[in-house]
Design an enzyme around this catalytic site. Structure first.
Site, PDB file in Angstrom:
ATOM      1  NE  ARG A 151      -2.369   2.012  -0.416  1.00 28.61           N
ATOM      2  CZ  ARG A 151      -2.924   3.086  -0.985  1.00 28.61           C
ATOM      3  NH1 ARG A 151      -3.540   2.974  -2.126  1.00 28.61           N
ATOM      4  NH2 ARG A 151      -2.860   4.243  -0.371  1.00 28.61           N
TER       5      ARG A 151
ATOM      6  NE  ARG B  73      -7.626   0.788  -4.810  1.00 23.56           N
ATOM      7  CZ  ARG B  73      -7.204   1.942  -5.264  1.00 23.56           C
ATOM      8  NH1 ARG B  73      -8.048   2.775  -5.797  1.00 23.56           N
ATOM      9  NH2 ARG B  73      -5.939   2.272  -5.188  1.00 23.56           N
TER      10      ARG B  73
ATOM     11  NE  ARG C 185     -14.069  -1.859   2.000  1.00 22.86           N
ATOM     12  CZ  ARG C 185     -13.664  -0.851   1.254  1.00 22.86           C
ATOM     13  NH1 ARG C 185     -12.438  -0.791   0.844  1.00 22.86           N
ATOM     14  NH2 ARG C 185     -14.492   0.111   0.921  1.00 22.86           N
TER      15      ARG C 185
ATOM     16  CG  ASP D 153      -5.560   4.969   4.674  1.00 23.27           C
ATOM     17  OD1 ASP D 153      -5.407   4.472   3.536  1.00 23.27           O
ATOM     18  OD2 ASP D 153      -5.338   6.161   4.925  1.00 23.27           O
TER      19      ASP D 153
ATOM     20  CE1 TYR E 152      -4.187  12.431   1.197  1.00 25.97           C
ATOM     21  CE2 TYR E 152      -2.303  11.722   2.495  1.00 25.97           C
ATOM     22  CZ  TYR E 152      -3.039  11.674   1.328  1.00 25.97           C
ATOM     23  OH  TYR E 152      -2.644  10.864   0.291  1.00 25.97           O
TER      24      TYR E 152
HETATM   25  O1  CP3 Z   1      -0.343  -1.703   1.662  1.00 22.29           O
HETATM   26  C1  CP3 Z   1      -1.322  -2.389   2.012  1.00 22.29           C
HETATM   27  O2  CP3 Z   1      -1.795  -3.301   1.323  1.00 22.29           O
HETATM   28  C2  CP3 Z   1      -1.929  -2.137   3.378  1.00 22.29           C
HETATM   29  C3  CP3 Z   1      -2.978  -1.208   3.433  1.00 22.29           C
HETATM   30  C4  CP3 Z   1      -2.746   0.264   3.180  1.00 22.29           C
HETATM   31  C5  CP3 Z   1      -3.795   1.101   2.707  1.00 22.29           C
HETATM   32  N1  CP3 Z   1      -3.359   2.382   2.722  1.00 22.29           N
HETATM   33  C6  CP3 Z   1      -5.119   0.599   2.321  1.00 22.29           C
HETATM   34  C7  CP3 Z   1      -5.937   1.417   1.414  1.00 22.29           C
HETATM   35  C8  CP3 Z   1      -1.644   1.082   3.421  1.00 22.29           C
HETATM   36  C9  CP3 Z   1      -0.254   0.710   3.899  1.00 22.29           C
HETATM   37  C10 CP3 Z   1      -2.056   2.424   3.141  1.00 22.29           C
HETATM   38  C11 CP3 Z   1      -1.186   3.585   3.343  1.00 22.29           C
HETATM   39  C12 CP3 Z   1      -1.568   4.868   2.735  1.00 22.29           C
HETATM   40  N2  CP3 Z   1      -2.800   5.450   2.655  1.00 22.29           N
HETATM   41  C13 CP3 Z   1      -0.637   5.782   2.213  1.00 22.29           C
HETATM   42  C14 CP3 Z   1       0.843   5.557   2.170  1.00 22.29           C
HETATM   43  C15 CP3 Z   1       1.191   4.647   1.070  1.00 22.29           C
HETATM   44  C16 CP3 Z   1       1.225   5.302  -0.280  1.00 22.29           C
HETATM   45  O3  CP3 Z   1       0.490   4.814  -1.138  1.00 22.29           O
HETATM   46  O4  CP3 Z   1       1.976   6.251  -0.455  1.00 22.29           O
HETATM   47  C17 CP3 Z   1      -1.338   6.914   1.771  1.00 22.29           C
HETATM   48  C18 CP3 Z   1      -0.749   8.130   1.109  1.00 22.29           C
HETATM   49  C19 CP3 Z   1      -2.702   6.694   2.066  1.00 22.29           C
HETATM   50  C20 CP3 Z   1      -3.841   7.601   1.815  1.00 22.29           C
HETATM   51  C21 CP3 Z   1      -4.805   6.947   0.895  1.00 22.29           C
HETATM   52  N3  CP3 Z   1      -5.745   6.020   1.302  1.00 22.29           N
HETATM   53  C22 CP3 Z   1      -4.882   7.035  -0.517  1.00 22.29           C
HETATM   54  C23 CP3 Z   1      -4.046   7.954  -1.368  1.00 22.29           C
HETATM   55  C24 CP3 Z   1      -5.878   6.140  -0.949  1.00 22.29           C
HETATM   56  C25 CP3 Z   1      -6.270   5.786  -2.366  1.00 22.29           C
HETATM   57  C26 CP3 Z   1      -7.494   6.403  -2.857  1.00 22.29           C
HETATM   58  C27 CP3 Z   1      -8.011   5.615  -4.053  1.00 22.29           C
HETATM   59  O5  CP3 Z   1      -9.043   4.931  -3.881  1.00 22.29           O
HETATM   60  O6  CP3 Z   1      -7.385   5.662  -5.121  1.00 22.29           O
HETATM   61  C28 CP3 Z   1      -6.407   5.531   0.211  1.00 22.29           C
HETATM   62  C29 CP3 Z   1      -7.467   4.514   0.232  1.00 22.29           C
HETATM   63  C30 CP3 Z   1      -7.001   3.139   0.478  1.00 22.29           C
HETATM   64  N4  CP3 Z   1      -6.105   2.771   1.439  1.00 22.29           N
HETATM   65  C31 CP3 Z   1      -7.446   1.980  -0.203  1.00 22.29           C
HETATM   66  C32 CP3 Z   1      -6.789   0.889   0.399  1.00 22.29           C
HETATM   67  C33 CP3 Z   1      -6.956  -0.570   0.084  1.00 22.29           C
HETATM   68  C34 CP3 Z   1      -8.473   1.945  -1.329  1.00 22.29           C
HETATM   69  C35 CP3 Z   1      -9.838   2.129  -0.750  1.00 22.29           C
HETATM   70  C36 CP3 Z   1     -10.780   1.021  -1.041  1.00 22.29           C
HETATM   71  O7  CP3 Z   1     -10.411  -0.125  -1.348  1.00 22.29           O
HETATM   72  O8  CP3 Z   1     -11.997   1.308  -0.922  1.00 22.29           O
END
Ligand code: CP3
Length: 362
Positions: free
Chosen positions: A36, A40, A49, A85, A160
């Protein structure tokens, strides 16, 4: 080793410290990146974004390229991770889902029956042209810095799809797994096929390593994991065929699964903060490198705590065949980006120190 005397990154991403550590080869210094890292915690990310939904952004090659590069420029990390994602392949295949800010992925019609499993659409590779373009652009921009491609593992994607959104206990998922073992196997088979398609597209476009996120696998017993999940994760890695890129496999709370998780076909096992890396190395066994495992919450503490914990992780990582420094899970949104940059510098400094050579004897 000449590499130890020359901290400059080598010319080819396939010979970078990240790839070398993943393969257990000598490195110039411990490579570091953050799960991540693109997201954010960066004001430049939030600015870019603004006005674009998460899943739309993931399908825009120029946005993907820019967001992926932001943390590389800012922190000097040793790898980029594709901005995408784990649920994106499902969306592209035609599943009705969204990522709700602050919540996570939400699925409009959760999978609750055998018929729902059979209705899950396959991912057609020709729908991934945007991904091919994004990765090619990125690889050209990144030069010597490797790009890590990724996908969600079948189990974590199934949570999910079945829960309909994020969940703590994953009770519906487990109930389906026990009650409908055949349909469960079919669901995970399908998810493995689409995850492999997603990864192949990234590697064929130039990604230098891949990470399979099985974030929630730690909710399973070792026996259930071995029997009902691991074969499907292995199918994802097997789907890469002879593509010669290191494979990283990560999950949270997987302490009891560490002896198994590498068997899915990982070169690197990702470890969260619950188990020290020296103990993780013992559980994972020889022949694999480790990635991890600073508690992301430590980055919210004072500087001396951060430094102490970084030192501990670097020290304990020396027990592994190769060590890729990372957090034990993703960067928390409130993290000060300056602390991330500091951690990169500190890991590099500590692992270059002549008193602590990182170069394992080959
Ligand atoms: O790691 C990185 O920087 C690359 C981008 C990345 C994202 N998601 C961007 C993202 C990666 C590798 C993921 C993987 C992902 N997504 C996982 C596996 C990693 C982990 O954390 O265990 C999982 C479980 C997800 C599902 C998911 N997507 C979640 C739980 C969330 C967070 C929700 C929140 O807002 O708290 C997301 C959204 C997400 N994926 C964001 C980003 C940058 C935030 C959304 C935004 O910025 O609007």
């Amino acid at each position: 080793m000449s590499a130890a005397a020359d901290p400059a990154p080598s010319a080819a991403p396939s010979d970078s410290d990240l790839v070398r550590a993943a393969r257990g080869l000598p490195v110039s210094r411990t490579p570091v990146w953050f799960m991540r890292q693109a997201g954010r915690s960066l004001p430049e990310y939030r600015a870019l974004r603004a006005g674009t939904g998460m899943l739309a952004a993931c399908q825009d090659p120029d946005l993907v390229t820019e967001i992926t590069l932001q943390p590389v420029r800012r922190h000097g990390v040793d790898a980029a991770i594709l901005f995408s994602d784990i649920v994106l392949p499902l969306l592209v295949a035609g599943v009705d889902l969204d990522i709700k800010p602050g919540v996570g992925p939400v699925v409009a019609q959760p999978i609750r029956s055998v018929a729902d499993v059979d209705a899950l659409p396959p991912l057609e590779p020709d729908r991934l042209a945007f991904l091919d373009t994004a990765v090619r652009q990125l690889v050209a921009e990144l030069g010597p810095t490797p790009l890590i491609g990724f996908a969600g593992a079948p189990f974590t994607l199934a949570t999910y799809l079945i829960e309909g959104g994020p969940s703590k206990e994953h009770a519906r998922t487990k109930a389906f797994m026990y009650a409908e073992p055949e349909a469960w196997g079919r669901l995970l088979d399908r998810l493995a096929v689409s995850a492999a398609t997603f990864l192949r597209t990234q590697v064929d476009a130039g990604a230098s390593a891949v990470q399979l996120f099985d974030s929630w696998a730690g909710v399973l017993s070792a026996a259930d994991y071995a029997e009902r999940v691991l074969p499907h994760s292995r199918a994802v890695f097997d789907g890469l065929g002879s593509r010669d890129v290191p494979r990283i496999h990560f999950g949270v709370g997987t302490g009891e699964l560490l002896p198994l998780i590498g068997d899915a076909g990982a070169d690197v096992v990702g470890v969260d903060w619950r188990i020290p890396l020296d103990e993780a190395a013992r559980r994972v066994g020889p022949g694999r490198s480790l990635q991890g495992n600073l508690d992301p919450a430590v980055l919210l503490a004072d500087r001396s705590t951060v430094d102490r914990e970084v030192r501990r992780v670097v020290e304990q990582g020396r027990a592994a065949r190769g060590h890729v420094f990372n957090l034990g899970h993703g960067v928390l949104p409130d993290t000060d980006p300056g602390v991330l940059t500091h951690v990169v510098e500190l890991v590099h400094e500590l692992s270059m120190s002549p008193a602590h050579p990182t170069t394992p004897t080959a």
